[in-house]
Design an enzyme around this catalytic site. Structure first.
Site, PDB file in Angstrom:
ATOM      1  N   CYS A  51      -9.752  -1.742  -8.047  1.00 40.24           N
ATOM      2  CA  CYS A  51     -10.267  -2.920  -7.332  1.00 40.24           C
ATOM      3  C   CYS A  51      -9.367  -4.130  -7.561  1.00 40.24           C
ATOM      4  O   CYS A  51      -9.143  -4.935  -6.643  1.00 40.24           O
ATOM      5  CB  CYS A  51     -11.684  -3.246  -7.796  1.00 40.24           C
ATOM      6  SG  CYS A  51     -12.831  -1.873  -7.622  1.00 40.24           S
TER       7      CYS A  51
HETATM    8  C1  BEZ Z   1     -11.514   1.234 -10.125  1.00 41.04           C
HETATM    9  O1  BEZ Z   1     -11.516   0.223  -9.459  1.00 41.04           O
HETATM   10  O2  BEZ Z   1     -10.520   1.604 -10.755  1.00 41.04           O
HETATM   11  C2  BEZ Z   1     -12.749   2.118 -10.190  1.00 41.04           C
HETATM   12  C3  BEZ Z   1     -13.990   1.540 -10.038  1.00 41.04           C
HETATM   13  C4  BEZ Z   1     -15.118   2.350 -10.134  1.00 41.04           C
HETATM   14  C5  BEZ Z   1     -14.983   3.719 -10.349  1.00 41.04           C
HETATM   15  C6  BEZ Z   1     -13.711   4.283 -10.462  1.00 41.04           C
HETATM   16  C7  BEZ Z   1     -12.591   3.465 -10.371  1.00 41.04           C
END
Ligand code: BEZ
Length: 226
Positions: A51
C-alpha cells in the site's frame, strides 16, 4: 446522509453516494466529484508495504490525473489519525507529497457500500479479525456513472499506468466513435466503432484501413486529454 443499501456497482450504474471523513476534510462523494472524473480506490491498511508503494505512485501521477480532469480518492478501514501519520511515511519513502484525500472508514460503511471488503485473505483482517478492504478501483465519470471496476488481492500492487490508460480510452471513446485495441496506448491507432458505417467512417476517419469488415483501424483522432 445515510448510504444507499444494496446499491448496484455494475458498469453503467450510478456510483453510490455517501458522506465521509477524509484527510482533506469531510466530503459528500458526488459533490466531491462535481464535473470531474473520479477514481475511488481502496487499499487494505495503512502502514503496510504494498500500500505504501501504491499511494506513493498515485501521488507521483498527480499531474497526469489532473491533466485528464480526474480526481483521485483513496480509502481504507483506518482512522484519520492513522492516515495522517502514514502519509508522512509515504511522502518520505516515495519522495512525493500525497495531496489527494484518503477516506477514513473504520466502520466499513463505505467499504461495504462499494463491496470492497476482503472475504478470502485471512491475513487481511484487523486485530479483531474483521476484514480489511481489497484493492478495489472504480472509475467514475462526471455523470457519476461507474465506467470501470477492478478488484486486486491484497498481495498484488496495482499498475496505475494501466488505470490511466483506461481513462484515456474511455475519454477518447466518449468524444469520438472509436474503441481501443489490446495494449493500446496514447498515439496508437484506434478501432472504428462497429456502429459506424463505412460511409460515415470515410468522413470521420479519412484513410481508415479495413483488416476485416468488422475490424477497421484509424489514426487516433485527437490527443487523449484535449
Ligand atoms: C501490503 O500492503 O503489503 C499488504 C496489506 C495487507 C495484506 C497483505 C499485504
Amino acid at each position: 446522509m445515510s448510504p444507499q443499501k444494496n446499491a448496484s456497482l455494475r458498469l453503467g450504474s450510478i456510483a453510490p453516494n455517501f458522506d465521509a471523513k477524509t484527510t482533506t476534510g469531510p466530503i459528500n462523494f458526488h459533490e466531491f466529484i462535481g464535473d470531474s472524473w473520479a477514481i475511488l480506490f481502496s487499499h487494505p491498511a495503512d502502514f503496510t508495504p504494498v500500500c505504501t508503494t501504491e499511494l506513493g505512485e498515485v501521488a507521483r501521477l498527480a499531474d497526469k490525473f489532473a491533466a485528464r480532469n480526474v480526481k483521485v480518492i483513496g480509502l481504507s478501514a483506518n482512522d484519520l489519525d492513522s492516515h495522517a501519520k502514514w502519509v508522512e511515511d509515504i511522502n518520505e519513502v516515495g519522495n512525493v507529497k500525497v495531496e489527494f484525500p484518503i477516506i477514513a472508514d473504520p466502520t466499513r460503511e463505505v467499504s461495504a457500500l462499494y463491496d470492497m471488503l476482503d472475504y478470502q485473505d485471512i491475513t487481511n483482517v484487523d486485530q479483531k479479525g474483521i476484514p480489511f478492504t481489497v484493492r478495489s478501483v472504480f472509475i467514475i465519470d462526471p455523470k457519476k456513472t461507474i465506467r470501470l471496476t477492478l478488484a486486486y488481492p491484497a498481495s498484488t500492487g496495482r499498475n496505475f499506468d494501466e488505470i490511466l490508460r483506461v481513462v484515456d480510452s474511455l475519454q477518447l471513446g466518449d468524444k469520438h466513435r472509436i474503441t481501443t485495441p489490446a495494449n493500446w496506448k496514447d498515439g496508437d491507432d484506434v478501432i472504428v466503432h462497429p456502429s459506424v458505417s463505412n460511409d460515415e467512417a470515410a468522413k470521420l476517419f479519412p484513410g481508415y484501413r479495413t483488416l476485416k469488415p468488422y475490424l477497421r483501424l484509424a489514426k487516433q483522432p485527437a490527443p487523449v486529454s484535449a
